[in-house]
Each structure stands twice: as C-alpha cells, then as structure tokens.
Design a protein around this motif. Structure first.
Motif, mmCIF file in Angstrom:
data_model
loop_
_atom_site.group_PDB
_atom_site.id
_atom_site.type_symbol
_atom_site.label_atom_id
_atom_site.label_comp_id
_atom_site.label_asym_id
_atom_site.label_seq_id
_atom_site.Cartn_x
_atom_site.Cartn_y
_atom_site.Cartn_z
ATOM 1 N N ALA A 108 0.823 -1.203 0.000
ATOM 2 C CA ALA A 108 0.000 0.000 0.000
ATOM 3 C C ALA A 108 0.864 1.263 0.000
ATOM 4 O O ALA A 108 0.471 2.299 -0.575
ATOM 5 N N LEU A 109 2.019 1.208 0.627
ATOM 6 C CA LEU A 109 2.923 2.362 0.686
ATOM 7 C C LEU A 109 3.923 2.384 -0.461
ATOM 8 O O LEU A 109 4.768 3.277 -0.528
ATOM 9 N N LYS A 110 3.812 1.348 -1.347
ATOM 10 C CA LYS A 110 4.737 1.215 -2.482
ATOM 11 C C LYS A 110 6.181 1.027 -2.014
ATOM 12 O O LYS A 110 7.129 1.508 -2.616
ATOM 13 N N THR A 112 9.286 -1.750 -1.138
ATOM 14 C CA THR A 112 9.727 -3.026 -1.687
ATOM 15 C C THR A 112 10.311 -3.881 -0.569
ATOM 16 O O THR A 112 11.227 -3.438 0.140
ATOM 17 N N VAL A 113 9.784 -5.112 -0.424
ATOM 18 C CA VAL A 113 10.298 -6.049 0.576
ATOM 19 C C VAL A 113 11.221 -7.029 -0.138
ATOM 20 O O VAL A 113 10.801 -7.752 -1.041
ATOM 21 N N HIS A 114 12.468 -7.057 0.256
ATOM 22 C CA HIS A 114 13.467 -7.895 -0.396
ATOM 23 C C HIS A 114 13.492 -9.305 0.215
ATOM 24 O O HIS A 114 12.900 -9.557 1.268
ATOM 25 N N ALA A 115 14.171 -10.211 -0.445
ATOM 26 C CA ALA A 115 14.208 -11.607 -0.024
ATOM 27 C C ALA A 115 14.776 -11.773 1.382
ATOM 28 O O ALA A 115 14.404 -12.698 2.107
ATOM 29 N N ASN A 116 15.700 -10.889 1.758
ATOM 30 C CA ASN A 116 16.296 -10.991 3.099
ATOM 31 C C ASN A 116 15.476 -10.294 4.168
ATOM 32 O O ASN A 116 15.892 -10.200 5.319
ATOM 33 N N GLY A 117 14.295 -9.753 3.785
ATOM 34 C CA GLY A 117 13.411 -9.114 4.757
ATOM 35 C C GLY A 117 13.616 -7.625 4.908
ATOM 36 O O GLY A 117 12.849 -6.971 5.630
ATOM 37 N N SER A 118 14.615 -7.064 4.249
ATOM 38 C CA SER A 118 14.798 -5.612 4.311
ATOM 39 C C SER A 118 13.731 -4.919 3.466
ATOM 40 O O SER A 118 13.164 -5.513 2.553
ATOM 41 N N VAL A 119 13.482 -3.644 3.771
ATOM 42 C CA VAL A 119 12.396 -2.905 3.125
ATOM 43 C C VAL A 119 12.935 -1.585 2.585
ATOM 44 O O VAL A 119 13.498 -0.775 3.345
ATOM 45 N N THR A 120 12.792 -1.390 1.272
ATOM 46 C CA THR A 120 13.219 -0.141 0.632
ATOM 47 C C THR A 120 12.037 0.804 0.521
ATOM 48 O O THR A 120 10.933 0.391 0.144
ATOM 49 N N TYR A 121 12.284 2.048 0.839
ATOM 50 C CA TYR A 121 11.235 3.048 0.815
ATOM 51 C C TYR A 121 11.696 4.228 -0.056
ATOM 52 O O TYR A 121 12.885 4.485 -0.212
ATOM 53 N N PRO A 122 10.785 5.004 -0.640
ATOM 54 C CA PRO A 122 11.143 6.097 -1.560
ATOM 55 C C PRO A 122 11.482 7.385 -0.826
ATOM 56 O O PRO A 122 11.332 7.492 0.394
ATOM 57 N N ALA A 123 11.899 8.366 -1.639
ATOM 58 C CA ALA A 123 12.154 9.698 -1.088
ATOM 59 C C ALA A 123 10.855 10.297 -0.592
ATOM 60 O O ALA A 123 9.763 9.986 -1.071
ATOM 61 N N GLY A 124 10.982 11.194 0.375
ATOM 62 C CA GLY A 124 9.772 11.803 0.922
ATOM 63 C C GLY A 124 10.109 12.872 1.922
ATOM 64 O O GLY A 124 11.246 12.999 2.395
ATOM 65 N N GLY A 125 9.142 13.710 2.250
ATOM 66 C CA GLY A 125 9.348 14.801 3.187
ATOM 67 C C GLY A 125 10.095 15.960 2.555
ATOM 68 O O GLY A 125 10.329 16.004 1.335
#
Length: 591
Positions: A108-110, A112-125
């Motif tokens: 929902a927040l767009k 990305t959840v990677h195979a190792n469980g890490s989460v990438t998030y976009p620029a913001g603020g």
C-alpha cells in the motif's frame, strides 16, 4: 536452537490446509483404533465372559484385553499426532497472518520487501534547509537501515519509521515461524512406537511423556479454551457446542482435564479417565518413592476391575495423582439413573489398594442394594479431596480442624452440581453420603452458596459432627437428613472441642468439667451429635458393631457392608434412602 533457514516467501506460501489434512488422516486412524477397542471391550469380551468358561476362555479374554490395550495405544498416539499437526498449523497460520499484514502494508505504501526481509522506501518529506525531498533508503531489522543518523538540521524521511516497522514485523514473523517449525519437528520425531505388536508398560511410560509434551505445545490451541472457571452448566453447554473433531482432540490430548471437569457427561468422563489411567500408570511406573508405589498399586487394581467388568457397570468419573490421589468410581450411569448417590469417605482414605478393595466395594454394595428397590439407581465413591491420614489423627490439625473439609466441600459441591447438570431425568433424586470425616466434608459443602445443587437427601454415618448444630441447616428439611451411629463406633462419641481443650489443659479433671458444661452430652468435635435429639435428623437402625476389645475400630467402618457378619441393617437402610424410599427405613431412637 539451530539457525533458522526459513524465508518469508516460504512462510507466505506455506499451505497450512495440507497440515490440517494430514491431521485429519491421523484422526481417522485414531477413530478406527478407538472403534476397534470398543468392539473388543463392549462386544467380544462381554460375550466371552457371559457364554464361555474354562482355561481356554480365560486365555482368550487375556489376549483380547491385550489387543484392546494395543488399540488404545494406537488411538492415543494417533490422536496426539493429529493434535500436534493441527496445533502446528494453528501457530503457523498466526505468523503467516502477521507476515501477510506486513506485506500488504508495504504494498500500500509502495515499499519493496526484499528476499532478506529488508524494506526499501522512496524519497519523501522536505529538507529543513533547501526544502528538497529527502532521499529514500532501506530499513532492516538487523539494525543497518541505510540512513545517516538525523541531525538537528535535517528532518527524517517520514517513510523511514514505517519501513522499519514493516521490516521488524516481517523478521519477527519469520523468526517465530522458524522456532515453531523447529519445536514441532522435535515433537513429531519423538511420536513413534516401538517395534512389535505388544504394548508393554514401558511404552505407556513413553506415551505419558508424549502426551505431556503435546499438551505443552497445544496450550494456546486447545487448553486455554477449557472453561475451568465456569459453572457445571456452562461446561456442559461448552462441550455440547464443540464439533466432533474438537471433542476427539480434547479427549486424546487432555483426558486428565476433560475427565475431571464437572459438567461433562459421564460417558465422556469415563472414556477420558480410562485413557488417563493408562497414562498415569505409565507416569508412575518405575518410581521407587512410597507415594508413587502406593498410588500405582491402587491404579492397577482400578484398571483390573475395569477390565473384569461388573454389574452394575463401572464408570470412572475421576482419576488423578495429585495430593493423596483422586478417584471417583460409579456403579451405574449417573446421567441416566433416576436415583444417584455419591459417598464421601473420611479419615485415612487415599488412592491405594485398600481404597479400591474397600471404599469402591462400598459404592458397589450401595448400588446393588438400591437397585433392589429401584433398578434406575447408581452409587459412587467420591475421593476428590485430601482426607486426613493415619497415624497422626489423634493430634493432627488436619483431622481435628476444618480446613480439609472446607476445601473438600467446595470440590464436592461442584461435583454434585455437575451430576445435576448432566442427568437426563426431569427430576432426578440425588443423595449425598458422608462417612467419618467425610460427613464433615458434606456438611461444609452444604454451607456453600446455594447448598449442594440438586441434592434431596443427606446420609451421615460414623460422624464426629458436620459443622452445624441442626439438621435443617444442611440445606434440606430435617426429614431428609438420615443418620447412622453404631453403638460401638467411638467416633460418633468423640469428645466435644470444649472437652478436648479442657482435657488437654487439665487432664481427666478437665474432661469431667467439660462434660458437665455439656450437660446434655450431645456435642461432638464438629458440633452437635447428628444422632442426637437436639440435632433433629432421622436416626436409622444399625447393628451395634464389634466392641473395641474384640474388633478394634471395625464398628466405624461397617455401615455399608453387606457381607457375612457385617452391618446389613445399616446397608439396607442406606440403600432405601438412595433409592428414594427414605420413608421406609427402620428408625432408631435418637440419643
């Protein structure tokens, strides 16, 4: 615990329904073994005993009993496997649901959840200096977020905290699922039988360990839902509302809980306790402490009597090894019988061989006697508390005090409430019987809120007092309180507490003074003598019993016995009360 290799993708794709399907297969095997055992015990063994005699017949009975035990073991182990797999699916589905919710939030927040469980998030603020969007990054539950620590001049990216939360939730779900997988794998590896067709005592010892392990694992899945704190009526309704599969699982994994739960139908309690009996025997097998060996002898004798069969049929309504042991044995089904009696034994009663050969026989004698007057009668012995023990009774606070009676009274009241809740007759006739210190326990039960549920008649024999001074204070009218007191039963002539305390302080002189203060000589240790005129109960005729010189304390223990040179008068009067014929007893003058 080894390092988990489970990934979040594997947890996401896990098909818990397949685990439940495998559990169903083991459940069917358990049911087939149970049906085979029932056929052996209810049809083949009964037919052999009724129609055949001789050594060949006896050998066939022994072989069939062994085969029945083998099927019982198969039933137990397959039932444990079913519950283990169902519990595994239940716990895995919980973690799967937590993972799915985290993945849905990331989508929902767009993020990305990677195979190792890490989460990438976009620029913001916006940056505090130039107003430009803050760069994105990667959050990891390991602590390396990919971000520079924020300073007082740089505002944090608003997506960072959300990504960190999602990464932590993904990692937490996977770690928990890996621990669950590792734990249940060990349980499943240990759920295996020995080679061969015979199930020796050592195998039942292993089965007891298996059951304990599965119970621990399945706590959240099954045990937490058992309504221990509910009323007997609520427990009855809870059981009625379960599916057949749920009932089967409870019986397989928690026979100790279901078998001793007031409000559960008698047939269910009997089935659960027969299975738990084998687990208890396995648990105590090989122990060399006195308590374990004593209880094991009692359990084995109960098992022998259950296997031998009886008329009326024998129902095991309670069994346990806590305290001095627990056992509730009924002759006749208390749910279908119109007349039901429960007898509470007293001083020196515990789960041992003498209890089985003595107190259980008294229940059988009472049931047989009652059925002469009304065939729809059942009688039982209720050892659901820790009775005071010999040889310290003369100076023990246990027998001289009320604590054990009060605790036992609460338990007995709950049990009788369960009988009233499950009896199928519109207006059953229930009788509470107390012998010796057991009469004080029955008296305590009557003083609970609402008295003893459903009880119509109360029988007190060999009583040192019941804690109240008038028959009508027992929750029924005094015409429905029946007392037996043999002339040579010294317990029914025990000194009052006043006499006892003054004797302790001043010896024989104190006893005389105490007796003078009790001018009517109608006080016993726990209140008015139930056989006295002041108490107001109906005293029924008993034999005087052997004297202390010729029979010791035998006069105190013969109220139920119908054998040679026993108190047939008392036993017959008790049987009439149990059968609802209290108006026909042979009365005796009150003291």
């Amino acid at each position: 615990m080894p390092t988990p290799t489970l990934t979040w993708a594997q947890l996401r794709d896990l098909k818990c329904a397949e685990l439940e399907g495998a559990a169903d297969g083991w459940g069917k095997s358990s049911n087939r073994a149970d049906a085979a055992r029932d056929r052996i015990e209810q049809q083949l063994l009964t037919g052999l005993r009724d129609t055949q005699e001789g050594e060949a017949a006896q050998a066939a009975v022994a072989r069939l009993r062994q085969l029945g035990r083998n099927f019982q073991y198969v039933y137990t182990e397959c039932g444990l496997l079913r519950t283990t797999l169902n519990s595994l699916a239940h716990e895995m589905r919980t973690q799967q649901r937590a993972l799915t919710e985290a993945l849905e939030d990331a989508a929902a927040l767009k993020f990305t959840v990677h195979a190792n469980g890490s989460v990438t998030y976009p620029a913001g603020g916006e940056g505090l200096v130039d107003g430009a969007p803050l760069r994105g990054g990667t959050a990891s539950s390991s602590g390396t977020s990919g971000l520079m620590p924020p300073s007082g001049l740089i505002a944090p990216n608003p997506h960072a905290a959300k990504a960190q939360d999602i990464a932590d939730r993904v990692c937490g779900a996977v770690r928990a699922a890996a621990e669950i997988d590792w734990r249940y794998a060990g349980i499943l590896r240990r759920l295996k039988a020995e080679e061969g067709l015979k199930v020796p005592a050592s195998t039942w010892k292993d089965a007891a360990g298996d059951a304990a392990e599965v119970r621990d694992a399945a706590g959240a899945y099954l045990k937490d839902a058992i309504p221990h704190d509910a009323s007997p009526e609520a427990r009855r309704d809870w059981w009625a509302g379960l599916t057949q599969e749920q009932r089967e699982e409870y019986l397989a994994v928690y026979p100790d809980q279901i078998g001793n739960l007031d409000g559960i139908p008698a047939l269910v309690r009997d089935a659960a306790n027969r299975d738990n009996l084998q687990l208890l025997i396995g648990k105590l097998e090989g122990r060399d402490d006195e308590k374990s060996m004593t209880q094991l002898a009692g359990l084995r004798e109960i098992d022998r009597q259950l296997g031998a069969g009886s008329q009326p049929p024998m129902f095991l309504l309670g069994i346990g090894d806590e305290g001095n042991g627990r056992a509730i044995v009924s002759f006749g089904n208390p749910d279908t019988a119109k007349n039901v009696a429960a007898y509470v034994p007293g001083l020196n009663t515990s789960l041992d061989r003498s209890f089985v050969e003595g107190d259980i026989k008294r229940a059988w004698d009472t049931a047989k006697g009652a059925q002469k007057y009304d065939h729809s009668s059942a009688a039982m012995v209720w050892l659901g508390y820790d009775a005071p023990q010999f040889p310290d009774w003369l100076h023990s606070a246990d027998v001289m005090g009320d604590d054990r009676a009060e605790a036992g009274g609460r338990a007995f009241g709950s049990f009788m409430g369960g009988l009233a809740a499950t009896n199928e007759n519109e207006d059953p006739h229930l009788t509470a019987i107390g012998h010796s210190y057991g009469s004080r326990t029955v008296g305590a039960a009557t003083q609970q809120d609402g008295g003893i549920a459903g009880v119509d008649d109360i029988v007190l024999v060999g009583s040192p007092g019941v804690g109240v001074d008038r028959a009508e204070d027992l929750g029924v009218s005094k015409e429905h309180v029946f007392v037996g007191a043999a002339e040579n039963d010294l317990v029914t002539k025990a000194p009052s507490k006043l006499q006892g305390s003054m004797t302790a302080a001043a010896g024989p002189v104190g006893f005389v003074v105490g007796s003078l203060l009790d001018r009517d000589n109608d006080d016993l240790w726990f209140g008015k003598d139930p056989a006295s005129e002041a108490f107001g109960a109906r005293r029924f005729h008993t034999d005087e019993g052997p004297s202390l010189v010729t029979g010791g304390f035998d006069a105190h223990s013969q109220y139920f016995d119908v054998g040679p040179e026993r108190d047939r008068a008392s036993a017959d009067n008790i049987a009439m009360v149990v059968a609802g014929r209290g108006g026909k007893i042979r009365n005796e003058v009150q003291r």
